[in-house]
Structures are given as C-alpha cells and as structure tokens.
Design a protein around this motif. Structure first.
Motif, mmCIF file in Angstrom:
data_model
loop_
_atom_site.group_PDB
_atom_site.id
_atom_site.type_symbol
_atom_site.label_atom_id
_atom_site.label_comp_id
_atom_site.label_asym_id
_atom_site.label_seq_id
_atom_site.Cartn_x
_atom_site.Cartn_y
_atom_site.Cartn_z
ATOM 1 N N VAL A 161 0.868 -1.182 0.000
ATOM 2 C CA VAL A 161 0.000 0.000 0.000
ATOM 3 C C VAL A 161 0.904 1.232 0.000
ATOM 4 O O VAL A 161 1.450 1.617 1.042
ATOM 5 N N PRO A 162 1.102 1.854 -1.170
ATOM 6 C CA PRO A 162 1.947 3.046 -1.236
ATOM 7 C C PRO A 162 1.339 4.215 -0.464
ATOM 8 O O PRO A 162 0.120 4.381 -0.427
ATOM 9 N N VAL A 163 2.217 5.025 0.134
ATOM 10 C CA VAL A 163 1.815 6.235 0.856
ATOM 11 C C VAL A 163 2.411 7.427 0.111
ATOM 12 O O VAL A 163 3.616 7.460 -0.153
ATOM 13 N N THR A 164 1.540 8.381 -0.225
ATOM 14 C CA THR A 164 1.966 9.565 -0.968
ATOM 15 C C THR A 164 1.978 10.785 -0.060
ATOM 16 O O THR A 164 1.036 11.006 0.697
ATOM 17 N N ASP A 165 3.065 11.555 -0.132
ATOM 18 C CA ASP A 165 3.144 12.864 0.516
ATOM 19 C C ASP A 165 2.471 13.832 -0.453
ATOM 20 O O ASP A 165 2.976 14.060 -1.561
ATOM 21 N N MET A 166 1.314 14.363 -0.069
ATOM 22 C CA MET A 166 0.523 15.187 -0.976
ATOM 23 C C MET A 166 1.209 16.515 -1.311
ATOM 24 O O MET A 166 1.000 17.053 -2.394
ATOM 25 N N LEU A 167 2.019 17.056 -0.407
ATOM 26 C CA LEU A 167 2.700 18.320 -0.693
ATOM 27 C C LEU A 167 3.846 18.109 -1.671
ATOM 28 O O LEU A 167 4.065 18.918 -2.573
ATOM 29 N N ALA A 198 -4.462 4.264 -0.124
ATOM 30 C CA ALA A 198 -5.742 3.656 -0.477
ATOM 31 C C ALA A 198 -5.941 2.360 0.298
ATOM 32 O O ALA A 198 -4.999 1.592 0.496
ATOM 33 N N ILE A 199 -7.170 2.141 0.731
ATOM 34 C CA ILE A 199 -7.566 0.885 1.361
ATOM 35 C C ILE A 199 -8.732 0.316 0.553
ATOM 36 O O ILE A 199 -9.401 1.063 -0.157
ATOM 37 N N PRO A 200 -8.981 -1.000 0.642
ATOM 38 C CA PRO A 200 -10.122 -1.558 -0.084
ATOM 39 C C PRO A 200 -11.439 -1.050 0.499
ATOM 40 O O PRO A 200 -11.632 -1.048 1.713
ATOM 41 N N GLY A 201 -12.330 -0.609 -0.369
ATOM 42 C CA GLY A 201 -13.642 -0.140 0.060
ATOM 43 C C GLY A 201 -14.606 -1.300 0.254
ATOM 44 O O GLY A 201 -14.233 -2.463 0.060
ATOM 45 N N PRO A 202 -15.855 -0.999 0.612
ATOM 46 C CA PRO A 202 -16.858 -2.032 0.872
ATOM 47 C C PRO A 202 -17.065 -2.983 -0.309
ATOM 48 O O PRO A 202 -17.362 -4.152 -0.126
ATOM 49 N N ASN A 203 -16.907 -2.507 -1.544
ATOM 50 C CA ASN A 203 -17.087 -3.351 -2.726
ATOM 51 C C ASN A 203 -15.756 -3.778 -3.330
ATOM 52 O O ASN A 203 -15.706 -4.215 -4.477
ATOM 53 N N GLY A 204 -14.662 -3.608 -2.567
ATOM 54 C CA GLY A 204 -13.345 -4.011 -3.043
ATOM 55 C C GLY A 204 -12.618 -2.953 -3.855
ATOM 56 O O GLY A 204 -11.446 -3.118 -4.162
ATOM 57 N N GLN A 205 -13.301 -1.871 -4.212
ATOM 58 C CA GLN A 205 -12.639 -0.807 -4.977
ATOM 59 C C GLN A 205 -11.719 -0.019 -4.047
ATOM 60 O O GLN A 205 -12.007 0.128 -2.872
ATOM 61 N N PRO A 206 -10.591 0.479 -4.564
ATOM 62 C CA PRO A 206 -9.693 1.257 -3.704
ATOM 63 C C PRO A 206 -10.311 2.596 -3.303
ATOM 64 O O PRO A 206 -10.901 3.277 -4.130
ATOM 65 N N LEU A 207 -10.175 2.919 -2.020
ATOM 66 C CA LEU A 207 -10.647 4.204 -1.501
ATOM 67 C C LEU A 207 -9.441 4.978 -0.984
ATOM 68 O O LEU A 207 -8.730 4.495 -0.103
ATOM 69 N N ALA A 208 -9.225 6.165 -1.528
ATOM 70 C CA ALA A 208 -8.098 6.994 -1.090
ATOM 71 C C ALA A 208 -8.469 7.688 0.212
ATOM 72 O O ALA A 208 -9.520 8.315 0.306
ATOM 73 N N LEU A 209 -7.604 7.537 1.213
ATOM 74 C CA LEU A 209 -7.785 8.226 2.494
ATOM 75 C C LEU A 209 -6.742 9.318 2.609
ATOM 76 O O LEU A 209 -5.568 9.099 2.317
ATOM 77 N N ASP A 210 -7.176 10.489 3.049
ATOM 78 C CA ASP A 210 -6.274 11.613 3.300
ATOM 79 C C ASP A 210 -6.153 11.796 4.802
ATOM 80 O O ASP A 210 -7.170 11.863 5.495
ATOM 81 N N VAL A 211 -4.917 11.879 5.283
ATOM 82 C CA VAL A 211 -4.685 12.083 6.713
ATOM 83 C C VAL A 211 -3.649 13.174 6.923
ATOM 84 O O VAL A 211 -2.709 13.311 6.143
ATOM 85 N N GLU A 262 -14.275 6.018 9.785
ATOM 86 C CA GLU A 262 -15.201 4.876 9.834
ATOM 87 C C GLU A 262 -14.799 3.793 8.837
ATOM 88 O O GLU A 262 -14.851 2.601 9.142
ATOM 89 N N LEU A 263 -14.373 4.187 7.633
ATOM 90 C CA LEU A 263 -13.905 3.218 6.640
ATOM 91 C C LEU A 263 -12.650 2.501 7.132
ATOM 92 O O LEU A 263 -12.519 1.284 6.991
ATOM 93 N N LEU A 264 -11.742 3.259 7.727
ATOM 94 C CA LEU A 264 -10.511 2.679 8.258
ATOM 95 C C LEU A 264 -10.827 1.720 9.406
ATOM 96 O O LEU A 264 -10.297 0.603 9.457
ATOM 97 N N ARG A 265 -11.702 2.120 10.297
ATOM 98 C CA ARG A 265 -12.100 1.269 11.434
ATOM 99 C C ARG A 265 -12.677 -0.061 10.929
ATOM 100 O O ARG A 265 -12.344 -1.126 11.446
ATOM 101 N N ALA A 266 -13.533 -0.005 9.896
ATOM 102 C CA ALA A 266 -14.138 -1.215 9.344
ATOM 103 C C ALA A 266 -13.082 -2.117 8.714
ATOM 104 O O ALA A 266 -13.109 -3.346 8.879
ATOM 105 N N TRP A 267 -12.106 -1.541 8.012
ATOM 106 C CA TRP A 267 -11.040 -2.330 7.374
ATOM 107 C C TRP A 267 -10.174 -3.004 8.433
ATOM 108 O O TRP A 267 -9.818 -4.174 8.305
ATOM 109 N N ILE A 268 -9.854 -2.283 9.496
ATOM 110 C CA ILE A 268 -9.058 -2.862 10.593
ATOM 111 C C ILE A 268 -9.836 -3.996 11.265
ATOM 112 O O ILE A 268 -9.284 -5.047 11.563
ATOM 113 N N ALA A 269 -11.135 -3.793 11.464
ATOM 114 C CA ALA A 269 -11.965 -4.798 12.112
ATOM 115 C C ALA A 269 -12.057 -6.091 11.295
ATOM 116 O O ALA A 269 -12.165 -7.170 11.864
#
Length: 117
Positions: free
Chosen positions: A19-25, A60-73, A104-111
C-alpha cells in the motif's frame, strides 16, 4: 492511563499487501504502510522524512465493494528508525486529521482483519 497509552492500544491491522503512501505536498510516494490503527500508522519510508514534522499523506484501502478508496490524513511524525536497507526507515505517525467518513472506513477495514484472527 494517558492518551498516548490509549492510542497505542488501538486495534492495529498488519498490512501485508503493498500500500503506497503519498506525501501530498511533495506529490511523491514516500513509503508503504507497515501497520495501521485509526489513530496512527507505521510506514516503511523510502524517502527522507523529518523528525517531528507534519505531513499530509494519502493511501488507499479496499472499500466495501473491493474498490480502492483513497484516504487523506494529516499526520505528525513521532519517531523514525533506520532499517538495515540503505535509504529506508521505519517511521511512526499519529493522525491529527482524519475525516469522520475516512475514520469509519478505516475502522471497518481494521476490524475485518482482527475478526478474522
């Protein structure tokens, strides 16, 4: 119990997949996830990182339907430790901003992983 102890006890997911991590700046991939909780993450950095710095990161983490979801932190680098491989380091971050929806998406993926163990 301190807040630091609470965040260290948050359920974590070991991330075996790449899972690559991008520095947005910097607009560049700076590493990959090692493990993650809803309060922070461990990253294997492949680019120089600065101690005690703030970063805007995306992965990105897998979304509810398996599609990648980009998370910004928004993340605060807490520590780093060089690995045996040149140019790589383990880096620990605490999340300082994470939208409610992304949390919430991250919590569900961890669970998913913790319930499968």
């Amino acid at each position: 119990m301190t807040a630091d102890t609470d965040t260290r006890r948050a359920p974590r997911r070991q991330v075996a997949e790449l899972v690559p991590v991008t520095d947005m700046l910097a607009e560049a991939v700076v590493g990959r996830l090692g493990n993650i909780s809803e309060t922070g993450m461990l990253m294997l950095a492949s680019a120089p990182m600065h101690d005690d710095a703030l970063y805007q990161l995306q992965f990105a983490i897998p979304g509810p339907n398996g599609q990648p979801l980009a998370l910004d932190v928004g993340a605060h680098q807490l520590w780093s430790e060089q690995t045996h491989a040149p140019g790589q380091a383990w880096v620990g971050f605490r999340f300082i901003t994470l939208s409610r929806e992304h949390r919430e998406l991250l919590r569900a993926w961890i669970a998913q992983e913790t319930s499968a163990v």
